[in-house]
Design a protein around this motif. Structure first.
Motif, PDB file in Angstrom:
ATOM      1  N   ALA A   1       0.807  -1.218   0.000  1.00  0.00           N
ATOM      2  CA  ALA A   1       0.000   0.000   0.000  1.00  0.00           C
ATOM      3  C   ALA A   1       0.844   1.275   0.000  1.00  0.00           C
ATOM      4  O   ALA A   1       0.453   2.277  -0.583  1.00  0.00           O
ATOM      5  CB  ALA A   1      -0.932   0.006   1.205  1.00  0.00           C
ATOM      6  N   VAL A   2       1.996   1.208   0.677  1.00  0.00           N
ATOM      7  CA  VAL A   2       2.843   2.408   0.794  1.00  0.00           C
ATOM      8  C   VAL A   2       4.265   2.036   0.369  1.00  0.00           C
ATOM      9  O   VAL A   2       5.032   1.472   1.156  1.00  0.00           O
ATOM     10  CB  VAL A   2       2.836   2.946   2.246  1.00  0.00           C
ATOM     11  CG1 VAL A   2       3.679   4.207   2.361  1.00  0.00           C
ATOM     12  CG2 VAL A   2       1.424   3.184   2.732  1.00  0.00           C
ATOM     13  N   PRO A   3       4.627   2.342  -0.883  1.00  0.00           N
ATOM     14  CA  PRO A   3       5.953   1.958  -1.399  1.00  0.00           C
ATOM     15  C   PRO A   3       7.125   2.497  -0.570  1.00  0.00           C
ATOM     16  O   PRO A   3       8.191   1.905  -0.566  1.00  0.00           O
ATOM     17  CB  PRO A   3       5.985   2.546  -2.819  1.00  0.00           C
ATOM     18  CG  PRO A   3       4.564   2.828  -3.168  1.00  0.00           C
ATOM     19  CD  PRO A   3       3.827   3.040  -1.870  1.00  0.00           C
ATOM     20  N   GLU A   4       6.911   3.590   0.143  1.00  0.00           N
ATOM     21  CA  GLU A   4       7.983   4.169   0.953  1.00  0.00           C
ATOM     22  C   GLU A   4       8.341   3.280   2.145  1.00  0.00           C
ATOM     23  O   GLU A   4       9.434   3.377   2.695  1.00  0.00           O
ATOM     24  CB  GLU A   4       7.590   5.562   1.467  1.00  0.00           C
ATOM     25  CG  GLU A   4       7.479   6.616   0.384  1.00  0.00           C
ATOM     26  CD  GLU A   4       6.129   6.579  -0.353  1.00  0.00           C
ATOM     27  OE1 GLU A   4       5.205   5.860   0.096  1.00  0.00           O
ATOM     28  OE2 GLU A   4       6.022   7.241  -1.386  1.00  0.00           O
ATOM     29  N   LEU A   5       7.411   2.427   2.563  1.00  0.00           N
ATOM     30  CA  LEU A   5       7.697   1.475   3.652  1.00  0.00           C
ATOM     31  C   LEU A   5       8.303   0.228   3.024  1.00  0.00           C
ATOM     32  O   LEU A   5       7.607  -0.664   2.560  1.00  0.00           O
ATOM     33  CB  LEU A   5       6.422   1.137   4.430  1.00  0.00           C
ATOM     34  CG  LEU A   5       5.795   2.264   5.235  1.00  0.00           C
ATOM     35  CD1 LEU A   5       4.491   1.798   5.884  1.00  0.00           C
ATOM     36  CD2 LEU A   5       6.760   2.771   6.288  1.00  0.00           C
ATOM     37  N   THR A   6       9.622   0.195   3.005  1.00  0.00           N
ATOM     38  CA  THR A   6      10.333  -0.869   2.284  1.00  0.00           C
ATOM     39  C   THR A   6      10.521  -2.134   3.103  1.00  0.00           C
ATOM     40  O   THR A   6      11.011  -3.129   2.588  1.00  0.00           O
ATOM     41  CB  THR A   6      11.717  -0.364   1.832  1.00  0.00           C
ATOM     42  OG1 THR A   6      12.454   0.034   2.998  1.00  0.00           O
ATOM     43  CG2 THR A   6      11.587   0.798   0.866  1.00  0.00           C
ATOM     44  N   GLY A   7      10.157  -2.116   4.342  1.00  0.00           N
ATOM     45  CA  GLY A   7      10.384  -3.283   5.193  1.00  0.00           C
ATOM     46  C   GLY A   7      11.709  -3.154   5.923  1.00  0.00           C
ATOM     47  O   GLY A   7      12.609  -2.427   5.497  1.00  0.00           O
ATOM     48  N   VAL A   8      11.825  -3.863   7.002  1.00  0.00           N
ATOM     49  CA  VAL A   8      13.028  -3.811   7.830  1.00  0.00           C
ATOM     50  C   VAL A   8      14.028  -4.835   7.311  1.00  0.00           C
ATOM     51  O   VAL A   8      13.674  -5.979   7.030  1.00  0.00           O
ATOM     52  CB  VAL A   8      12.675  -4.123   9.305  1.00  0.00           C
ATOM     53  CG1 VAL A   8      13.915  -4.119  10.173  1.00  0.00           C
ATOM     54  CG2 VAL A   8      11.644  -3.143   9.820  1.00  0.00           C
ATOM     55  N   ASP A   9      15.267  -4.425   7.181  1.00  0.00           N
ATOM     56  CA  ASP A   9      16.334  -5.326   6.743  1.00  0.00           C
ATOM     57  C   ASP A   9      16.999  -5.898   7.993  1.00  0.00           C
ATOM     58  O   ASP A   9      17.647  -5.169   8.743  1.00  0.00           O
ATOM     59  CB  ASP A   9      17.345  -4.571   5.889  1.00  0.00           C
ATOM     60  CG  ASP A   9      18.391  -5.494   5.298  1.00  0.00           C
ATOM     61  OD1 ASP A   9      18.128  -6.704   5.159  1.00  0.00           O
ATOM     62  OD2 ASP A   9      19.497  -4.999   4.988  1.00  0.00           O
ATOM     63  N   ILE A  10      16.808  -7.188   8.229  1.00  0.00           N
ATOM     64  CA  ILE A  10      17.362  -7.826   9.422  1.00  0.00           C
ATOM     65  C   ILE A  10      18.391  -8.863   8.995  1.00  0.00           C
ATOM     66  O   ILE A  10      18.107  -9.729   8.174  1.00  0.00           O
ATOM     67  CB  ILE A  10      16.255  -8.512  10.254  1.00  0.00           C
ATOM     68  CG1 ILE A  10      15.186  -7.493  10.659  1.00  0.00           C
ATOM     69  CG2 ILE A  10      16.849  -9.205  11.476  1.00  0.00           C
ATOM     70  CD1 ILE A  10      13.968  -8.106  11.307  1.00  0.00           C
ATOM     71  N   ASP A  11      19.574  -8.781   9.556  1.00  0.00           N
ATOM     72  CA  ASP A  11      20.622  -9.769   9.295  1.00  0.00           C
ATOM     73  C   ASP A  11      20.493 -10.870  10.347  1.00  0.00           C
ATOM     74  O   ASP A  11      21.071 -10.794  11.428  1.00  0.00           O
ATOM     75  CB  ASP A  11      21.996  -9.107   9.362  1.00  0.00           C
ATOM     76  CG  ASP A  11      23.121 -10.059   9.004  1.00  0.00           C
ATOM     77  OD1 ASP A  11      22.884 -11.278   8.872  1.00  0.00           O
ATOM     78  OD2 ASP A  11      24.262  -9.575   8.846  1.00  0.00           O
ATOM     79  N   TRP A  12      19.700 -11.894  10.022  1.00  0.00           N
ATOM     80  CA  TRP A  12      19.421 -12.959  10.989  1.00  0.00           C
ATOM     81  C   TRP A  12      20.690 -13.697  11.400  1.00  0.00           C
ATOM     82  O   TRP A  12      20.803 -14.132  12.548  1.00  0.00           O
ATOM     83  CB  TRP A  12      18.394 -13.928  10.422  1.00  0.00           C
ATOM     84  CG  TRP A  12      17.056 -13.305  10.216  1.00  0.00           C
ATOM     85  CD1 TRP A  12      16.403 -13.122   9.032  1.00  0.00           C
ATOM     86  CD2 TRP A  12      16.190 -12.763  11.221  1.00  0.00           C
ATOM     87  NE1 TRP A  12      15.193 -12.501   9.241  1.00  0.00           N
ATOM     88  CE2 TRP A  12      15.037 -12.273  10.571  1.00  0.00           C
ATOM     89  CE3 TRP A  12      16.278 -12.632  12.602  1.00  0.00           C
ATOM     90  CZ2 TRP A  12      13.981 -11.671  11.260  1.00  0.00           C
ATOM     91  CZ3 TRP A  12      15.225 -12.028  13.283  1.00  0.00           C
ATOM     92  CH2 TRP A  12      14.096 -11.561  12.618  1.00  0.00           C
TER      93      TRP A  12
END
Length: 142
Positions: free
Chosen positions: A92-103
């Motif tokens: 819905a909101v392209p600016e919210l790219t998701g959190v990049d987590i280095d598992w």
């Protein structure tokens, strides 16, 4: 803004759920049962069926460590699965790219190896009888 608030509320719910979570695993030799909490901390240790009495100290230690490591790994993967939706971009909101987590950085590289984990045998809202609890690879998640 609404999308961001929705994500924040979902993260808060996930954190609350995980704070109450635990995983219980039996060692492969069925001599011990280990429960770890949401941060992988040892929460309980049970010696099963008196088998520890006939085991050498090294064997018993190996059983405890094996079960604890498997339980920690399962909890780590549960955390990863819980937070995985937050790593994806918002449709819905392209600016919210998701959190990049280095598992691998968070849990160590082993958490990314062999992700074939047996199905979740959740004990939440489920009754177990002795036969069900005594299955070969019964691991429990709360």
């Amino acid at each position: 803004m609404t999308e961001l608030e929705t994500v924040q509320a979902a993260v808060a719910r996930a954190e609350t759920e995980l704070r109450r979570a635990s995983v219980t695993v039996r060692s492969r030799d069925r001599a011990v049962e280990v429960t770890v909490g949401h941060q992988g901390e040892l929460a309980a240790l049970r010696f099963l069926d008196g088998r520890y009495r006939t085991m050498a100290a090294g064997e018993l230690a190996a059983s405890v460590l094996e079960a604890a490591e498997r339980a920690r790994m399962r909890m780590s993967r549960r955390v990863m699965e819980t937070f995985e939706p937050f790593t994806r971009p918002s449709a819905a909101v392209p600016e919210l790219t998701g959190v990049d987590i280095d598992w691998a950085e968070v849990f160590g590289p082993a958490v990314l190896e062999d992700r074939q984990v047996p199905p979740d045998h959740s004990t939440r809202n489920r009754l177990h009888d002795e036969i069900n609890e005594d299955t070969e690879d019964e691991d429990r998640h709360v």
